[in-house]
Write a protein that holds these residues in place. Structure first.
Motif, PDB file in Angstrom:
ATOM      1  N   ALA A  40     -11.236  45.079  -1.395  1.00 34.76           N
ATOM      2  CA  ALA A  40     -12.610  44.800  -1.798  1.00 34.76           C
ATOM      3  C   ALA A  40     -13.074  43.451  -1.245  1.00 34.76           C
ATOM      4  CB  ALA A  40     -12.728  44.816  -3.325  1.00 34.76           C
ATOM      5  N   ILE A  41     -12.147  42.482  -1.184  1.00 31.26           N
ATOM      6  CA  ILE A  41     -12.485  41.180  -0.588  1.00 31.26           C
ATOM      7  C   ILE A  41     -12.845  41.385   0.892  1.00 31.26           C
ATOM      8  CG2 ILE A  41     -11.557  38.934   0.114  1.00 31.26           C
ATOM      9  CD1 ILE A  41     -11.749  38.815  -2.811  1.00 31.26           C
ATOM     10  N   ARG A  42     -12.017  42.162   1.585  1.00 30.26           N
ATOM     11  CA  ARG A  42     -12.290  42.427   3.007  1.00 30.26           C
ATOM     12  C   ARG A  42     -13.624  43.139   3.188  1.00 30.26           C
ATOM     13  NH1 ARG A  42      -8.157  41.213   6.136  1.00 30.26           N
ATOM     14  NH2 ARG A  42      -6.077  41.163   5.226  1.00 30.26           N
ATOM     15  N   PHE A  43     -13.865  44.072   2.278  1.00 29.92           N
ATOM     16  CA  PHE A  43     -15.108  44.853   2.346  1.00 29.92           C
ATOM     17  C   PHE A  43     -16.321  43.931   2.213  1.00 29.92           C
ATOM     18  CE2 PHE A  43     -18.458  47.262   0.165  1.00 29.92           C
ATOM     19  CZ  PHE A  43     -18.583  48.348   1.009  1.00 29.92           C
ATOM     20  N   CYS A  44     -16.235  42.964   1.324  1.00 30.93           N
ATOM     21  CA  CYS A  44     -17.377  42.067   1.081  1.00 30.93           C
ATOM     22  C   CYS A  44     -17.490  40.964   2.134  1.00 30.93           C
ATOM     23  CB  CYS A  44     -17.230  41.374  -0.284  1.00 30.93           C
ATOM     24  SG  CYS A  44     -17.229  42.485  -1.697  1.00 30.93           S
ATOM     25  N   PHE A  45     -16.334  40.590   2.699  1.00 25.48           N
ATOM     26  CA  PHE A  45     -16.292  39.362   3.489  1.00 25.48           C
ATOM     27  C   PHE A  45     -17.290  39.330   4.648  1.00 25.48           C
ATOM     28  CE2 PHE A  45     -14.418  36.602   6.788  1.00 25.48           C
ATOM     29  CZ  PHE A  45     -14.385  35.411   6.086  1.00 25.48           C
ATOM     30  N   ASP A  46     -17.301  40.358   5.474  1.00 27.19           N
ATOM     31  CA  ASP A  46     -18.172  40.342   6.654  1.00 27.19           C
ATOM     32  C   ASP A  46     -19.632  40.226   6.242  1.00 27.19           C
ATOM     33  OD1 ASP A  46     -15.980  40.546   8.218  1.00 27.19           O
ATOM     34  OD2 ASP A  46     -16.158  42.707   8.598  1.00 27.19           O
ATOM     35  N   GLU A  47     -19.941  40.930   5.161  1.00 31.21           N
ATOM     36  CA  GLU A  47     -21.332  40.929   4.698  1.00 31.21           C
ATOM     37  C   GLU A  47     -21.738  39.546   4.163  1.00 31.21           C
ATOM     38  OE1 GLU A  47     -24.737  42.321   4.770  1.00 31.21           O
ATOM     39  OE2 GLU A  47     -23.108  43.634   5.443  1.00 31.21           O
ATOM     40  N   VAL A  48     -20.863  38.964   3.366  1.00 27.29           N
ATOM     41  CA  VAL A  48     -21.167  37.660   2.765  1.00 27.29           C
ATOM     42  C   VAL A  48     -21.193  36.568   3.838  1.00 27.29           C
ATOM     43  CG1 VAL A  48     -20.336  35.886   1.150  1.00 27.29           C
ATOM     44  CG2 VAL A  48     -20.230  38.303   0.505  1.00 27.29           C
ATOM     45  N   ALA A  49     -20.302  36.705   4.841  1.00 29.89           N
ATOM     46  CA  ALA A  49     -20.185  35.666   5.869  1.00 29.89           C
ATOM     47  C   ALA A  49     -21.335  35.710   6.877  1.00 29.89           C
ATOM     48  CB  ALA A  49     -18.849  35.810   6.601  1.00 29.89           C
ATOM     49  N   ARG A  50     -22.018  36.837   6.921  1.00 34.48           N
ATOM     50  CA  ARG A  50     -23.075  37.000   7.930  1.00 34.48           C
ATOM     51  C   ARG A  50     -24.119  35.892   7.816  1.00 34.48           C
ATOM     52  NH1 ARG A  50     -25.241  42.787   8.183  1.00 34.48           N
ATOM     53  NH2 ARG A  50     -23.087  43.012   8.849  1.00 34.48           N
ATOM     54  N   GLY A  51     -24.426  35.296   8.962  1.00 33.35           N
ATOM     55  CA  GLY A  51     -25.454  34.258   8.986  1.00 33.35           C
ATOM     56  C   GLY A  51     -24.937  32.890   8.564  1.00 33.35           C
ATOM     57  N   THR A  52     -23.630  32.803   8.241  1.00 33.06           N
ATOM     58  CA  THR A  52     -23.057  31.505   7.880  1.00 33.06           C
ATOM     59  C   THR A  52     -22.139  31.062   9.021  1.00 33.06           C
ATOM     60  OG1 THR A  52     -20.970  32.252   6.906  1.00 33.06           O
ATOM     61  CG2 THR A  52     -22.922  32.380   5.504  1.00 33.06           C
ATOM     62  N   GLY A  53     -21.589  29.869   8.895  1.00 33.94           N
ATOM     63  CA  GLY A  53     -20.651  29.366   9.903  1.00 33.94           C
ATOM     64  C   GLY A  53     -19.308  30.078   9.847  1.00 33.94           C
ATOM     65  N   VAL A  54     -19.159  31.023   8.910  1.00 33.64           N
ATOM     66  CA  VAL A  54     -17.896  31.742   8.751  1.00 33.64           C
ATOM     67  C   VAL A  54     -17.995  33.151   9.354  1.00 33.64           C
ATOM     68  CG1 VAL A  54     -16.116  32.345   7.039  1.00 33.64           C
ATOM     69  CG2 VAL A  54     -17.616  30.420   6.603  1.00 33.64           C
ATOM     70  N   GLU A  55     -19.182  33.483   9.831  1.00 30.53           N
ATOM     71  CA  GLU A  55     -19.401  34.829  10.379  1.00 30.53           C
ATOM     72  C   GLU A  55     -18.403  35.121  11.502  1.00 30.53           C
ATOM     73  OE1 GLU A  55     -23.437  35.738  11.395  1.00 30.53           O
ATOM     74  OE2 GLU A  55     -22.906  37.611  12.379  1.00 30.53           O
ATOM     75  N   GLY A  56     -17.783  36.288  11.427  1.00 29.17           N
ATOM     76  CA  GLY A  56     -16.866  36.707  12.485  1.00 29.17           C
ATOM     77  C   GLY A  56     -15.453  36.168  12.332  1.00 29.17           C
ATOM     78  N   ALA A  57     -15.198  35.364  11.309  1.00 25.05           N
ATOM     79  CA  ALA A  57     -13.858  34.795  11.136  1.00 25.05           C
ATOM     80  C   ALA A  57     -12.860  35.885  10.767  1.00 25.05           C
ATOM     81  CB  ALA A  57     -13.880  33.722  10.049  1.00 25.05           C
ATOM     82  N   VAL A  58     -11.613  35.680  11.183  1.00 25.56           N
ATOM     83  CA  VAL A  58     -10.539  36.605  10.817  1.00 25.56           C
ATOM     84  C   VAL A  58     -10.088  36.252   9.404  1.00 25.56           C
ATOM     85  CG1 VAL A  58      -8.153  37.288  11.341  1.00 25.56           C
ATOM     86  CG2 VAL A  58      -9.778  36.812  13.201  1.00 25.56           C
ATOM     87  N   LEU A  59      -9.895  37.275   8.596  1.00 19.70           N
ATOM     88  CA  LEU A  59      -9.457  37.041   7.219  1.00 19.70           C
ATOM     89  C   LEU A  59      -7.968  37.361   7.140  1.00 19.70           C
ATOM     90  CD1 LEU A  59     -10.608  36.220   4.503  1.00 19.70           C
ATOM     91  CD2 LEU A  59     -11.150  38.617   4.068  1.00 19.70           C
ATOM     92  N   ASP A  60      -7.191  36.330   6.856  1.00 22.92           N
ATOM     93  CA  ASP A  60      -5.742  36.455   6.815  1.00 22.92           C
ATOM     94  C   ASP A  60      -5.337  36.370   5.344  1.00 22.92           C
ATOM     95  OD1 ASP A  60      -3.295  36.600   7.885  1.00 22.92           O
ATOM     96  OD2 ASP A  60      -3.453  34.778   9.106  1.00 22.92           O
ATOM     97  N   ILE A  61      -4.818  37.463   4.787  1.00 24.05           N
ATOM     98  CA  ILE A  61      -4.507  37.443   3.352  1.00 24.05           C
ATOM     99  C   ILE A  61      -3.014  37.644   3.128  1.00 24.05           C
ATOM    100  CG2 ILE A  61      -5.028  38.421   1.077  1.00 24.05           C
ATOM    101  CD1 ILE A  61      -7.652  39.434   2.112  1.00 24.05           C
ATOM    102  N   ARG A  62      -2.375  36.663   2.494  1.00 22.81           N
ATOM    103  CA  ARG A  62      -0.970  36.824   2.085  1.00 22.81           C
ATOM    104  C   ARG A  62      -0.971  37.345   0.663  1.00 22.81           C
ATOM    105  NH1 ARG A  62       0.367  30.844   3.416  1.00 22.81           N
ATOM    106  NH2 ARG A  62      -0.303  30.814   5.589  1.00 22.81           N
ATOM    107  N   GLU A  63      -0.062  38.270   0.389  1.00 22.47           N
ATOM    108  CA  GLU A  63      -0.035  38.882  -0.941  1.00 22.47           C
ATOM    109  C   GLU A  63       1.348  38.743  -1.576  1.00 22.47           C
ATOM    110  OE1 GLU A  63      -2.279  42.734  -1.202  1.00 22.47           O
ATOM    111  OE2 GLU A  63      -2.219  42.527   0.972  1.00 22.47           O
TER     112      GLU A  63
END
Lengths: 112, 294
Positions: A40-63
């Motif tokens: 769900a974080i991945r699902f939201c991330f691209d949308e939330v990051a759009r238009g910010t300085g984080v847009e297009g960043a790779v999301l690296d998640i350790r679990e």
């Protein structure tokens, strides 16, 4: 869905720490017992990051997996969930791992 | 906390003062940036980033780094994702502490009887305890109206599309409610056993209302909530003769997730067991006042 609020907080923190530079990678730690769905974080991330300085960043998640130490007998063991008792029957457990909800680091693009 | 992202439709968060009828939108706090040289600047929270940073700032060498240490192009943060909400919640906690106020965060699944329990509590204790209510719902002031009719001052917080209250919303609600020193503030969270578990509001304790019409395994299905909860109130026990609900098993499940959890059995409808809840409330009220000068 609290993941949306969490993703907003992640993007905001990353942007603040980036000081105007472009963020190309965000590294998170989301424990398997944290109650947060990484999908769900991945699902939201691209949308939330759009238009910010984080847009297009790779999301690296350790679990990290769940681990606990029994306060009764001192045994340390893997915990697949939040209600499995120690082998001695003890329920008073110190959670060592698996509840993480942290933003560990960000990677910035080289300044032009 | 950017809890309101995703609700840029009509459903904006707001607080409604049921005493005056005044509705105020909850504005997001200005978004503040800290530059590498320590310069701070802020802008409204609309997400129009990518603005030019054309202001000149002198490079003061002994600037603070705001817990970000740059190593090449990687910035180590090691911060809790919820750090902002946690900091605001601590601010609320200090606000309560300084005013000797007992604040409780009431959580449950929808329909467990939070509002009915509050109505009954207000009717029974309003001459004894100064009770104030922050009522959270996605929409409508229906529950706020019920609380007001029962005789307590109440502010309705509508989250719009939000699935939980956060510390910012509570701070705005308090600014409107203005509970006096020594009072009890009951915060009725959104009916949801998932999201409210993660968001500290600054309360002294979380109280979960668990209806016996639910499943005994709720604490196992929603362990985060029961882990974070101090007291579980099993409600609607007047219905037990008509149900297959095994109360002892539900209690054991709650203890499996949280060995220190306190458990009570009540019926907000018939009044059975409510004395134990009122005793708990009085004890916490005294403890909250004593904590101020501890």
């Amino acid at each position: 869905m609290h993941e949306l609020a969490l993703t907003c907080a992640i993007v905001e923190s990353a942007e603040d720490a980036a000081s105007g530079r472009r963020v190309i990678r965000v590294t998170l730690e989301i424990g398997r017992l944290s109650g947060v769905m990484t999908e769900a974080i991945r699902f939201c991330f691209d949308e939330v990051a759009r238009g910010t300085g984080v847009e297009g960043a790779v999301l690296d998640i350790r679990e990290p997996d769940g681990r606990a130490r029994c306060r009764g007998c001192g045994a340390e063991f893997a915990t697949p969930d939040l209600y499995t008792a120690c082998r001695c029957g003890g329920l008073d457990l110190e959670r060592l791992q698996g509840l993480e909800l942290t933003i560990n680091s960000i990677e910035l693009a080289e300044a032009a | 906390m950017c809890a309101i992202c995703g609700c840029d439709g009509e459903a904006k968060p707001s607080v409604l003062d049921l005493q005056t009828g005044r509705r105020t939108a909850i504005e997001l706090p200005a978004h503040e940036h800290v530059h590498a040289d320590g310069t701070r600047h802020s802008h409204p929270p609309e997400h129009q980033h990518g603005h030019p940073h054309d202001h000149d700032h002198g490079h003061n060498l002994d600037h603070g780094h705001d817990h970000a240490h740059q190593h090449g192009t990687t910035v180590a943060l090691e911060a809790r994702i919820l750090a902002k909400n946690d900091a605001l919640a601590q601010q609320n906690r200090g606000w309560f502490l300084g005013r000797e106020i007992l604040a409780l965060n009431l959580v449950s699944a929808p329909g467990a009887g939070k509002t009915t329990l509050l109505e009954r509590t207000i009717r029974d204790l309003r001459d004894e305890l100064p009770l104030y209510v922050l009522e959270g719902d996605q929409a409508t002031a229906n529950d706020g109206e019920r609380i007001r009719a029962a005789g307590a001052a109440v502010v309705q917080i509508n989250t719009g599309t939000g699935c939980h209250l956060d510390a910012t919303m509570v701070a705005r609600g308090l600014a409107e409610l203005k509970p006096p020193p020594g009072s009890v503030v009951l915060i009725e969270n959104i009916g949801n056993l998932v999201c409210p578990a993660l968001f500290d509001l600054g309360e002294r304790a979380k109280v979960a209302i668990f209806s016996v019409t639910e499943g005994e395994d709720k604490p196992l299905k929603y362990p985060h909530m029961f882990r974070a909860t101090d007291l579980v109130i099993f409600n609607k026990i007047d219905l037990l003769p008509h149900l297959d609900f095994d109360l002892a098993r539900a209690e054991a499940n709650a203890r499996a997730v949280n060995s220190e959890i306190a458990l009570l059995r009540v019926s907000a409808r018939t009044g059975e067991g409510l004395d134990s809840w009122y005793e708990w409330l009085r004890r916490e009220w005294v403890a909250a006042r004593e904590a101020t000068f501890a």
